[in-house]
Design a protein around this motif. Sequence first.
Motif, PDB file in Angstrom:
ATOM      1  N   LEU A 171      -7.188  17.766   4.577  1.00 45.79           N
ATOM      2  CA  LEU A 171      -6.122  16.898   4.112  1.00 45.79           C
ATOM      3  C   LEU A 171      -6.732  15.670   3.435  1.00 45.79           C
ATOM      4  CD1 LEU A 171      -3.714  16.934   7.190  1.00 45.79           C
ATOM      5  CD2 LEU A 171      -3.880  18.562   5.303  1.00 45.79           C
ATOM      6  N   SER A 172      -6.047  15.209   2.412  1.00 44.98           N
ATOM      7  CA  SER A 172      -6.452  13.991   1.723  1.00 44.98           C
ATOM      8  C   SER A 172      -5.293  13.007   1.722  1.00 44.98           C
ATOM      9  CB  SER A 172      -6.867  14.293   0.277  1.00 44.98           C
ATOM     10  OG  SER A 172      -7.965  15.172   0.227  1.00 44.98           O
ATOM     11  N   CYS A 173      -5.653  11.738   1.708  1.00 52.15           N
ATOM     12  CA  CYS A 173      -4.633  10.688   1.645  1.00 52.15           C
ATOM     13  C   CYS A 173      -5.131   9.662   0.636  1.00 52.15           C
ATOM     14  CB  CYS A 173      -4.416  10.058   3.002  1.00 52.15           C
ATOM     15  SG  CYS A 173      -3.327   8.618   2.997  1.00 52.15           S
ATOM     16  N   ALA A 174      -4.445   9.600  -0.490  1.00 49.15           N
ATOM     17  CA  ALA A 174      -4.813   8.658  -1.535  1.00 49.15           C
ATOM     18  C   ALA A 174      -3.970   7.397  -1.398  1.00 49.15           C
ATOM     19  CB  ALA A 174      -4.597   9.286  -2.902  1.00 49.15           C
TER      20      ALA A 174
ATOM     21  N   ARG B 218     -13.683   8.530   5.212  1.00 54.05           N
ATOM     22  CA  ARG B 218     -13.034   7.742   4.184  1.00 54.05           C
ATOM     23  C   ARG B 218     -14.020   7.464   3.061  1.00 54.05           C
ATOM     24  NH1 ARG B 218     -10.834   2.564   6.948  1.00 54.05           N
ATOM     25  NH2 ARG B 218     -10.231   2.031   4.802  1.00 54.05           N
ATOM     26  N   ASP B 219     -13.490   7.358   1.858  1.00 55.23           N
ATOM     27  CA  ASP B 219     -14.263   7.002   0.679  1.00 55.23           C
ATOM     28  C   ASP B 219     -13.569   5.788   0.079  1.00 55.23           C
ATOM     29  OD1 ASP B 219     -15.444   6.725  -1.808  1.00 55.23           O
ATOM     30  OD2 ASP B 219     -15.644   8.873  -2.113  1.00 55.23           O
ATOM     31  N   ASN B 220     -14.087   4.622   0.384  1.00 56.61           N
ATOM     32  CA  ASN B 220     -13.432   3.394  -0.080  1.00 56.61           C
ATOM     33  C   ASN B 220     -13.469   3.261  -1.605  1.00 56.61           C
ATOM     34  OD1 ASN B 220     -12.736   2.605   2.519  1.00 56.61           O
ATOM     35  ND2 ASN B 220     -14.602   1.408   2.805  1.00 56.61           N
ATOM     36  N   ALA B 221     -14.465   3.833  -2.222  1.00 51.04           N
ATOM     37  CA  ALA B 221     -14.550   3.768  -3.683  1.00 51.04           C
ATOM     38  C   ALA B 221     -13.418   4.562  -4.335  1.00 51.04           C
ATOM     39  CB  ALA B 221     -15.895   4.295  -4.157  1.00 51.04           C
ATOM     40  N   LYS B 222     -12.942   5.592  -3.634  1.00 54.10           N
ATOM     41  CA  LYS B 222     -11.858   6.429  -4.150  1.00 54.10           C
ATOM     42  C   LYS B 222     -10.518   6.108  -3.483  1.00 54.10           C
ATOM     43  CE  LYS B 222     -14.778  10.372  -5.341  1.00 54.10           C
ATOM     44  NZ  LYS B 222     -15.016  11.827  -5.165  1.00 54.10           N
ATOM     45  N   ASN B 223     -10.519   5.119  -2.606  1.00 55.96           N
ATOM     46  CA  ASN B 223      -9.282   4.766  -1.881  1.00 55.96           C
ATOM     47  C   ASN B 223      -8.665   5.981  -1.198  1.00 55.96           C
ATOM     48  OD1 ASN B 223      -9.585   2.143  -2.737  1.00 55.96           O
ATOM     49  ND2 ASN B 223      -7.579   1.993  -3.715  1.00 55.96           N
ATOM     50  N   THR B 224      -9.497   6.765  -0.573  1.00 54.09           N
ATOM     51  CA  THR B 224      -9.038   8.026  -0.006  1.00 54.09           C
ATOM     52  C   THR B 224      -9.595   8.220   1.406  1.00 54.09           C
ATOM     53  OG1 THR B 224      -8.909   9.023  -2.202  1.00 54.09           O
ATOM     54  CG2 THR B 224      -8.913  10.526  -0.332  1.00 54.09           C
ATOM     55  N   VAL B 225      -8.747   8.739   2.275  1.00 53.97           N
ATOM     56  CA  VAL B 225      -9.178   9.137   3.612  1.00 53.97           C
ATOM     57  C   VAL B 225      -8.932  10.631   3.753  1.00 53.97           C
ATOM     58  CG1 VAL B 225      -6.954   8.554   4.670  1.00 53.97           C
ATOM     59  CG2 VAL B 225      -9.019   8.627   6.074  1.00 53.97           C
ATOM     60  N   TYR B 226      -9.818  11.295   4.457  1.00 58.22           N
ATOM     61  CA  TYR B 226      -9.754  12.749   4.596  1.00 58.22           C
ATOM     62  C   TYR B 226      -9.653  13.148   6.066  1.00 58.22           C
ATOM     63  CZ  TYR B 226     -11.833  12.315  -0.057  1.00 58.22           C
ATOM     64  OH  TYR B 226     -12.089  11.969  -1.363  1.00 58.22           O
ATOM     65  N   LEU B 227      -9.096  14.323   6.267  1.00 59.76           N
ATOM     66  CA  LEU B 227      -9.104  14.919   7.598  1.00 59.76           C
ATOM     67  C   LEU B 227      -9.520  16.373   7.433  1.00 59.76           C
ATOM     68  CD1 LEU B 227      -8.513  14.422  10.628  1.00 59.76           C
ATOM     69  CD2 LEU B 227      -6.258  15.456  10.235  1.00 59.76           C
TER      70      LEU B 227
ATOM     71  N   VAL C  61       0.850  -1.194   0.000  1.00 61.09           N
ATOM     72  CA  VAL C  61       0.000   0.000   0.000  1.00 61.09           C
ATOM     73  C   VAL C  61       0.886   1.244   0.000  1.00 61.09           C
ATOM     74  CG1 VAL C  61      -1.709   1.330   1.265  1.00 61.09           C
ATOM     75  CG2 VAL C  61      -1.885  -1.156   1.192  1.00 61.09           C
ATOM     76  N   GLN C  62       0.633   2.126  -0.898  1.00 59.52           N
ATOM     77  CA  GLN C  62       1.327   3.418  -0.927  1.00 59.52           C
ATOM     78  C   GLN C  62       0.341   4.515  -0.588  1.00 59.52           C
ATOM     79  OE1 GLN C  62       3.193   3.500  -4.858  1.00 59.52           O
ATOM     80  NE2 GLN C  62       5.148   2.982  -3.890  1.00 59.52           N
ATOM     81  N   LEU C  63       0.786   5.447   0.226  1.00 60.23           N
ATOM     82  CA  LEU C  63      -0.084   6.526   0.703  1.00 60.23           C
ATOM     83  C   LEU C  63       0.520   7.859   0.309  1.00 60.23           C
ATOM     84  CD1 LEU C  63      -0.655   5.151   4.322  1.00 60.23           C
ATOM     85  CD2 LEU C  63      -2.115   4.820   2.331  1.00 60.23           C
ATOM     86  N   VAL C  64      -0.301   8.735  -0.237  1.00 63.87           N
ATOM     87  CA  VAL C  64       0.161  10.059  -0.656  1.00 63.87           C
ATOM     88  C   VAL C  64      -0.779  11.106  -0.079  1.00 63.87           C
ATOM     89  CG1 VAL C  64       0.680  11.575  -2.587  1.00 63.87           C
ATOM     90  CG2 VAL C  64       1.136   9.112  -2.774  1.00 63.87           C
ATOM     91  N   GLU C  65      -0.238  11.953   0.804  1.00 68.50           N
ATOM     92  CA  GLU C  65      -1.037  13.024   1.400  1.00 68.50           C
ATOM     93  C   GLU C  65      -1.001  14.280   0.542  1.00 68.50           C
ATOM     94  OE1 GLU C  65       1.228  11.088   4.992  1.00 68.50           O
ATOM     95  OE2 GLU C  65       1.676  11.742   2.938  1.00 68.50           O
ATOM     96  N   SER C  66      -2.042  15.069   0.679  1.00 65.17           N
ATOM     97  CA  SER C  66      -2.091  16.381   0.044  1.00 65.17           C
ATOM     98  C   SER C  66      -3.035  17.265   0.857  1.00 65.17           C
ATOM     99  CB  SER C  66      -2.580  16.267  -1.403  1.00 65.17           C
ATOM    100  OG  SER C  66      -3.883  15.718  -1.446  1.00 65.17           O
ATOM    101  N   GLY C  67      -2.996  18.558   0.548  1.00 63.89           N
ATOM    102  CA  GLY C  67      -3.921  19.482   1.177  1.00 63.89           C
ATOM    103  C   GLY C  67      -3.336  20.331   2.284  1.00 63.89           C
ATOM    104  N   GLY C  68      -2.084  20.091   2.634  1.00 64.27           N
ATOM    105  CA  GLY C  68      -1.471  20.928   3.647  1.00 64.27           C
ATOM    106  C   GLY C  68      -1.247  22.343   3.128  1.00 64.27           C
TER     107      GLY C  68
END
Length: 124
Positions: free
Chosen positions: A19-22, A71-80, A1-8
């Motif tokens: 924040l998003s984490c794909a 979290r949106d499992n369909a988009k493989n993304t977790v948000y804060l 699993v690779q995780l990439v954050e964005s939104g900072g």
Amino acid sequence: VQLVESGGGSVQAGGSLRLSCAASGRTFSSYTMGWFRQAPGKEREFVAGISWSDGSADYADSVKGRFTISRDNAKNTVYLQMNSLKPEDAAVYYCAASWGHTIVVVTPAKYDYWGQGTQVTVSS
């Protein structure tokens, strides 16, 4: 699993950021996900987590009522979603994935995968 954050970014006190984490990988929905943060000279600390099994969430006392994890499992993304930000919220925020736990775990060592982090700066 690779995780990439964005939104900072940089905001003034009282402001908001999301924040998003794909995540890569087809088993994202089977991981409990967490957000941690680390400020200079301090240990990495748990911020929020969300279970894969029932979507239940847990938060550090310092962010309860201000931050929301989803979290949106369909988009493989977790948000804060971070509202009413304070200068003490400034840190590098990390997304993490934990396999094999049906409840939210707060210990960094129980997380198997980590993102590279995204900087959040809050000015007073």
